[in-house]
Design a protein around this motif. Structure first.
Motif, short mmCIF file in Angstrom:
data_model
loop_
_atom_site.label_atom_id
_atom_site.label_comp_id
_atom_site.label_asym_id
_atom_site.label_seq_id
_atom_site.Cartn_x
_atom_site.Cartn_y
_atom_site.Cartn_z
N GLN A 2 -11.66 -28.80 6.29
CA GLN A 2 -10.63 -28.05 7.02
C GLN A 2 -11.13 -26.68 7.39
OE1 GLN A 2 -6.90 -28.57 4.58
NE2 GLN A 2 -6.20 -29.01 6.65
N ARG A 3 -11.94 -26.09 6.49
CA ARG A 3 -12.53 -24.79 6.80
C ARG A 3 -13.54 -24.44 5.74
NH1 ARG A 3 -9.35 -19.84 8.04
NH2 ARG A 3 -11.38 -19.01 8.44
N VAL A 4 -14.54 -23.68 6.17
CA VAL A 4 -15.45 -23.04 5.23
C VAL A 4 -14.73 -21.79 4.77
CG1 VAL A 4 -17.71 -21.98 4.90
CG2 VAL A 4 -17.48 -23.96 6.43
N VAL A 5 -14.53 -21.66 3.47
CA VAL A 5 -13.77 -20.54 2.93
C VAL A 5 -14.69 -19.36 2.64
CG1 VAL A 5 -12.28 -19.78 1.02
CG2 VAL A 5 -12.06 -22.11 1.95
N LYS A 6 -15.83 -19.63 2.00
CA LYS A 6 -16.71 -18.54 1.56
C LYS A 6 -18.15 -18.99 1.61
CE LYS A 6 -17.58 -14.59 -0.72
NZ LYS A 6 -16.99 -13.63 -1.60
N VAL A 7 -19.02 -18.09 2.01
CA VAL A 7 -20.46 -18.26 1.96
C VAL A 7 -21.00 -17.12 1.12
CG1 VAL A 7 -22.61 -18.22 3.30
CG2 VAL A 7 -20.60 -19.42 4.20
N VAL A 8 -21.85 -17.46 0.17
CA VAL A 8 -22.53 -16.45 -0.64
C VAL A 8 -24.03 -16.69 -0.45
CG1 VAL A 8 -22.92 -15.51 -2.94
CG2 VAL A 8 -20.67 -16.40 -2.32
N GLY A 9 -24.72 -15.63 -0.07
CA GLY A 9 -26.16 -15.75 0.16
C GLY A 9 -26.94 -14.72 -0.63
N PHE A 10 -28.09 -15.15 -1.10
CA PHE A 10 -28.99 -14.29 -1.86
C PHE A 10 -30.31 -14.21 -1.11
CE2 PHE A 10 -26.10 -16.45 -4.70
CZ PHE A 10 -25.55 -15.39 -5.41
N VAL A 11 -30.82 -13.01 -0.95
CA VAL A 11 -32.05 -12.79 -0.22
C VAL A 11 -33.05 -12.11 -1.16
CG1 VAL A 11 -33.12 -11.69 1.79
CG2 VAL A 11 -30.77 -12.53 1.94
N ALA A 12 -34.16 -12.78 -1.43
CA ALA A 12 -35.23 -12.18 -2.23
C ALA A 12 -35.86 -11.11 -1.35
CB ALA A 12 -36.25 -13.23 -2.66
N SER A 13 -35.66 -9.85 -1.73
CA SER A 13 -35.95 -8.75 -0.82
C SER A 13 -37.07 -7.84 -1.31
CB SER A 13 -34.69 -7.88 -0.67
OG SER A 13 -33.61 -8.66 -0.20
N HIS B 58 -15.64 -17.81 8.04
CA HIS B 58 -15.51 -17.68 6.59
C HIS B 58 -15.67 -16.24 6.13
CE1 HIS B 58 -19.72 -18.39 7.76
NE2 HIS B 58 -19.96 -17.40 6.93
N ALA B 59 -15.30 -16.01 4.87
CA ALA B 59 -15.64 -14.76 4.17
C ALA B 59 -17.08 -14.92 3.67
CB ALA B 59 -14.69 -14.54 3.00
N ARG B 60 -17.77 -13.78 3.42
CA ARG B 60 -19.18 -13.90 3.04
C ARG B 60 -19.63 -12.71 2.20
NH1 ARG B 60 -23.63 -13.66 7.62
NH2 ARG B 60 -23.60 -11.45 7.13
N SER B 61 -20.58 -12.99 1.34
CA SER B 61 -21.31 -11.96 0.61
C SER B 61 -22.79 -12.18 0.85
CB SER B 61 -21.03 -12.03 -0.90
OG SER B 61 -19.68 -11.81 -1.17
N ALA B 62 -23.52 -11.08 1.10
CA ALA B 62 -24.98 -11.13 1.30
C ALA B 62 -25.59 -10.18 0.28
CB ALA B 62 -25.34 -10.70 2.72
N VAL B 63 -26.36 -10.74 -0.64
CA VAL B 63 -26.84 -9.98 -1.79
C VAL B 63 -28.37 -9.98 -1.82
CG1 VAL B 63 -26.75 -9.80 -4.31
CG2 VAL B 63 -24.78 -10.74 -3.05
N GLY B 64 -28.96 -8.82 -1.96
CA GLY B 64 -30.40 -8.71 -2.13
C GLY B 64 -30.74 -8.84 -3.60
N VAL B 65 -31.76 -9.64 -3.91
CA VAL B 65 -32.18 -9.86 -5.29
C VAL B 65 -33.70 -9.73 -5.39
CG1 VAL B 65 -30.22 -11.37 -5.83
CG2 VAL B 65 -32.33 -12.38 -4.99
N ALA B 66 -34.19 -9.58 -6.61
CA ALA B 66 -35.62 -9.40 -6.84
C ALA B 66 -36.41 -10.69 -6.64
CB ALA B 66 -35.86 -8.85 -8.25
#
Length: 154
Positions: A89-100, A128-136
């Protein structure tokens, strides 16, 4: 083939097989009207097409393409649980991690790869709602990892 899978094919893409878990978890689980995927790496035919940090060994543009691959893998995980992607019905949330790399700050642009592909495939249902997170660092030295949460209809 479902309408969603027809749209994937029309974009010149193929819904992959579900990437087998790398540890003690399931690729996706259903809870009520929602399916939550585990973090999906940009695996293609069982291998990562690139490794390393975004902003160092991997360009932001390449990482954006890898994020789209993660989203496609996430849709495959959703299908493994619900059988038919037309139930989304819908994508509610996307969470992404970027090795930065230490000075890389373009995580949102990288995650646009996943967000834009979901929009192309699902139209308004892909907003959708989204979080984009930088990680080691990420598993297998992957540049990016994406998880999605979708609401489904019965």
């Amino acid at each position: 083939m479902s309408a969603v899978e027809n749209k994937i094919a029309a974009l010149g893409l193929t819904l992959p097989q579900v990437v087998p878990p790398l540890a003690a978890y399931q690729p996706a689980v259903r809870s009520g009207a929602y399916v939550h995927t585990s973090g999906q790496l940009p695996m293609v035919d069982g291998a990562l097409p690139a490794t390393g940090k975004v902003g160092a060994e991997v360009s932001a543009e390449q990482a954006k393409e890898l994020a789209a691959t993660c989203a496609l893998n996430a849709l495959a995980a959703v299908k493994s649980v619900i059988g038919d992607l037309d139930k989304i019905q819908r994508v509610v949330k996307v969470v992404g991690f970027v090795a930065s790399a230490p000075d890389f700050t373009g995580q949102p642009g990288v995650l646009n790869g996943a967000s834009e592909l979901l929009g192309e495939i699902l139209g308004d249902k892909g907003v959708h709602a989204r979080s984009a997170v930088g990680v080691a660092v990420l598993p297998l030295d992957s540049p990016v990892e994406v998880e999605i949460q979708v609401e489904i209809a019965e």
